[in-house]
Enzyme design. Structure first.
Site, PDB file in Angstrom:
ATOM      1  N   THR C  48      12.120  54.909  16.602  1.00 49.74           N
ATOM      2  CA  THR C  48      11.379  54.767  15.357  1.00 49.74           C
ATOM      3  C   THR C  48      11.878  53.529  14.628  1.00 49.74           C
ATOM      4  O   THR C  48      13.085  53.229  14.630  1.00 49.74           O
ATOM      5  CB  THR C  48      11.441  56.050  14.500  1.00 49.74           C
ATOM      6  OG1 THR C  48      10.653  55.838  13.321  1.00 49.74           O
ATOM      7  CG2 THR C  48      12.862  56.430  14.104  1.00 49.74           C
ATOM      8  N   GLU C  49      10.940  52.792  14.034  1.00 51.83           N
ATOM      9  CA  GLU C  49      11.236  51.481  13.458  1.00 51.83           C
ATOM     10  C   GLU C  49      12.380  51.521  12.448  1.00 51.83           C
ATOM     11  O   GLU C  49      13.087  50.543  12.253  1.00 51.83           O
ATOM     12  CB  GLU C  49      10.002  50.914  12.728  1.00 51.83           C
ATOM     13  CG  GLU C  49       8.841  50.569  13.630  1.00 51.83           C
ATOM     14  CD  GLU C  49       7.831  51.691  13.714  1.00 51.83           C
ATOM     15  OE1 GLU C  49       8.214  52.836  14.075  1.00 51.83           O
ATOM     16  OE2 GLU C  49       6.648  51.422  13.436  1.00 51.83           O
ATOM     17  N   ASN C  50      12.507  52.654  11.770  1.00 53.46           N
ATOM     18  CA  ASN C  50      13.505  52.730  10.704  1.00 53.46           C
ATOM     19  C   ASN C  50      14.905  53.038  11.213  1.00 53.46           C
ATOM     20  O   ASN C  50      15.767  53.422  10.423  1.00 53.46           O
ATOM     21  CB  ASN C  50      13.067  53.736   9.632  1.00 53.46           C
ATOM     22  CG  ASN C  50      12.764  55.104  10.182  1.00 53.46           C
ATOM     23  OD1 ASN C  50      12.095  55.237  11.206  1.00 53.46           O
ATOM     24  ND2 ASN C  50      13.259  56.133   9.533  1.00 53.46           N
TER      25      ASN C  50
END
Lengths: 223, 244, 223, 244
Positions: C48-50
């Site tokens: 996930t990008e975060n």
């Protein structure tokens, strides 16, 4: 009465200008000695290119951990608050302007602040390490050096004859004879050994020394 | 060396009108709610700081934190990747009314531009956004047969970040995915203020586990039990509380 | 007999093409469902990008930790082997070509692989998130989508009319009616619902469907 | 998913003639001595791989590790910042004899080029080397009044790195300053092989303390008691040992 400072004494003088809490990178070799002479009550934090911030002094012989070394591949120690990081983060600190001071050695320094300290010319094996990053990264780039070469030639020159490490990057030079600032493309004499006349110092310097105010005595303890 | 600060008010006292302020967090995770609220308190008391340019991944949610900062009218310009949230009404209304400028940046480009600011890299090339409206006006260069867009670094006057542990030297750790943009913003600001859940003695963070080395941090302030934006929004909190 | 797949069924179909050990990023919303349908014996690792790699499924309601969320700001969980990292490292994974698959939603997909999925035009508030990075980073970019809009207009088109997310980036589209590859600037029909003729599917598609081999039946369990 | 490999020989089996191989370490710290020696063993047995381009900060020390690789004649080209050491005789002789090519790169630029390779950034600008011989032929651009040199990414076919803990998913930690170039090289190679002092179960590394997430690693091989180059050199070791 000395006729010139020892490398240890030059390092001592350079250490006097490092503020409490400054982040400092010391070049391989001679500049590493600066760390020994932090004035009482001041604590600089030392950075090494290979990924340590806030390391301590060398361990006793035989107690080295060869995973805990500085850029000169000499063993160092941990201190409370030490941090490890990889090389890209380490040079983000350098290139990103986060270091307060870098103190480097020099073959030549020109009056415009050009520095030559990585190559003595086309012969031999060239090696640059982190010097070219440091000279364009640290907020203040200082040099510590003998005032003249072993052959007696000036190391402070009008223009560097050797390959450059960086352009217009040095702002202060601590030599075996004097402390000289570089401002506006000129050498400004700030301190000199009391035993030396300005004329005598000028004779050992490759470009004009300017006096913009009183020249202080360069006084350093026996070390 | 002691970078700890006595209060949230002291922590945000140096932020001036017109400054660029990076604010950490991804949505609510890692958002320094208490620092933002201290800035709002100062604005309510003094009228400053205003006309801020804020850099954040988002544009606030509900009426707390970044949304509250925008609601106060303190933000002139926002640089972000995703100005939507569960409750984006504060930003949306101001944006549609032309009261706040928006620079929309792809999320990875935003992260890299901030890192570049911290690492002394004034520009870099990325494949991201090539051929899209977000690349309009940006130089394009082909490397090895593929087109890339040139992007510029982002720097800030201040960064306000939320960390987990901190020491007086400024070394920081984060908590899970609350790390996100925080370590990058620490690098890219002239002054970085970190609110931390706990201040430990130097050495209290394993040197192997330091995420942000202290060189990137100028102030550390303790906020022992930080609010979580998501919890505040579920409780329909508004900052500042309306006086009865 | 269904006349089209549900979003859940489209997600199931997309999940069948994810290899064991693949590193996968799922777009916010509908694509997140793909994670539920990993075939037995296969284990993908989700990014996930975060800043999380290898996270687990959603926690029970009330047990969320809001520091442990995905790019859609939904709570996730830890698994043995989870790793946290900051946003620059996260997008190094994306941009650097380290993800095997990204599965995204779409407003429109063009026959040359252009994707439009971030803006419905100049009205409203634009928001892009990580989509533009993902489409030029992952080794394989797939789209899951209804075959037509709510108004019945084709979402698979000759050229996108909406602002692009990326140019020539999508290589496979899983729709509510078919599985279509994009190769050489053409839609290649690979699978379709058995109840649907090619002609009927073509009528719902905005550009020519090419058949380069047998078209398999798109068969999906009730879910 | 299990990225663990049964042997050092298996770990280096895929490296072919002419490949670019990044080798971690700064001097001896973080140098994957056992992986390098396994590569030498293969070369002695099979004559391959040869004509390698090696990326390392240095050029070897003494007659072990990278120096031994060079001494075998396996390295056609070296990309490094500092080809000097306490005992650089192997590289020096070959270099002065014109038997090995050298691309000298400033250390921070080398690190950033490798990171860029791993992060999908084909080029970036740096102030480093501007006005020097090492910027010869490189594009220069002025940003905000200051000149910068454009540098290209570096990628590799293989990276050989030394880590401390590793799990079967490829997550890695390092030991102190042995971290150095290793995490960057993991990012920049098509295939990264890590030798680790200990393989732990997934979860055996705190998710907060993972330095290299497994996505950057393709193979993990256990080397429980790795040699330290400095110790080998103090003992005047030579690899391979001369048979009596």
């Amino acid at each position: 009465m000395t006729d010139k400072l020892t490398p240890t004494q030059i390092a001592w003088r350079a250490a006097q200008d490092i503020a409490d809490g400054a982040y400092v990178n010391l070049g391989i070799g001679f500049p590493e000695m600066v760390a020994r002479f932090q004035p009482p009550g001041r604590e600089a934090i030392f950075h090494t290119e290979n990924g340590i911030l806030g390391f301590g002094e060398a361990p006793p012989a035989g107690q080295e951990d060869w995973d805990l070394i500085n850029a000169g591949k000499k063993a160092v120690t941990l201190k409370p608050g030490t941090a490890f990081f990889h090389h890209a983060d380490s040079f983000a600190m350098v290139r990103g302007g986060h270091l307060d001071v870098a103190i480097l050695g020099a073959y030549e320094v020109a009056e415009n602040g050009d520095l030559a300290n990585w190559s003595t010319g086309p012969k031999g094996v060239p090696a640059v390490g982190g010097a070219m990053d440091l000279v364009h990264g640290a907020k203040r780039v200082a040099v510590i050096t003998e005032h003249v070469t072993k052959d007696g030639k000036p190391k402070l020159v009008k223009a560097c004859s050797l390959p450059l490490t960086g352009v217009a990057c040095v702002t202060r030079v601590y030599t075996s004879l004097a402390v000289i600032d570089i401002e506006g493309g000129r050498f400004l004499l700030r301190e000199k050994l009391p035993s030396l006349t300005v004329a005598a110092l000028q004779a050992l310097t490759g470009s004009e020394l300017h006096l913009t105010g009183p020249v202080a005595d360069l006084i350093v303890p026996e070390l | 060396m002691d970078k700890t600060l006595p209060s949230l008010a002291a922590a945000v006292a140096g932020i001036e009108d017109g400054m660029t302020v990076m604010i950490g967090g991804f949505g609510g995770s890692g958002a320094p709610i208490e620092l933002i609220h201290a800035l709002i308190d100062r604005f309510i008391a003094t009228g400053h700081p205003k006309d801020l340019t804020v850099v954040n991944n988002n544009a606030g949610n509900g009426h707390v934190g970044l949304a509250a900062l925008i609601e106060q009218g303190m933000v002139r310009r926002l640089i972000c990747s995703f100005p939507r949230s569960a409750d984006p009404v504060v930003f949306t209304e101001r944006y549609l009314a032309g009261q706040i400028e928006l620079e929309l940046v792809p999320q990875g480009t935003l992260a890299e531009r901030i890192r570049a600011g911290g690492a002394g890299i004034p520009a870099f090339y990325t494949p991201t956004s090539f051929g899209t409206d977000l690349a309009a006006g940006k130089p394009v260069e082909v490397f090895e047969g593929r087109p890339y867009v040139r992007e510029r670094w982002l720097k800030a006057d201040y960064a306000l970040v939320k960390a987990h542990l901190g020491d007086r030297l400024g070394n920081l750790t984060y908590r899970m995915a609350a790390r996100n943009f925080n370590p990058l913003m620490c690098m890219a600001a002239r002054v970085t203020i970190a609110q931390v859940s706990r201040i430990v003695e130097p050495g209290g963070i394993d040197p192997e586990s330091v995420i942000t080395p202290g060189i990137f941090v100028q102030g550390v302030v303790a906020v022992p039990d930080p609010a979580q934006e998501e919890d505040l929004n579920r409780a329909k909190a508004v900052y500042p509380k309306v006086q009865a």
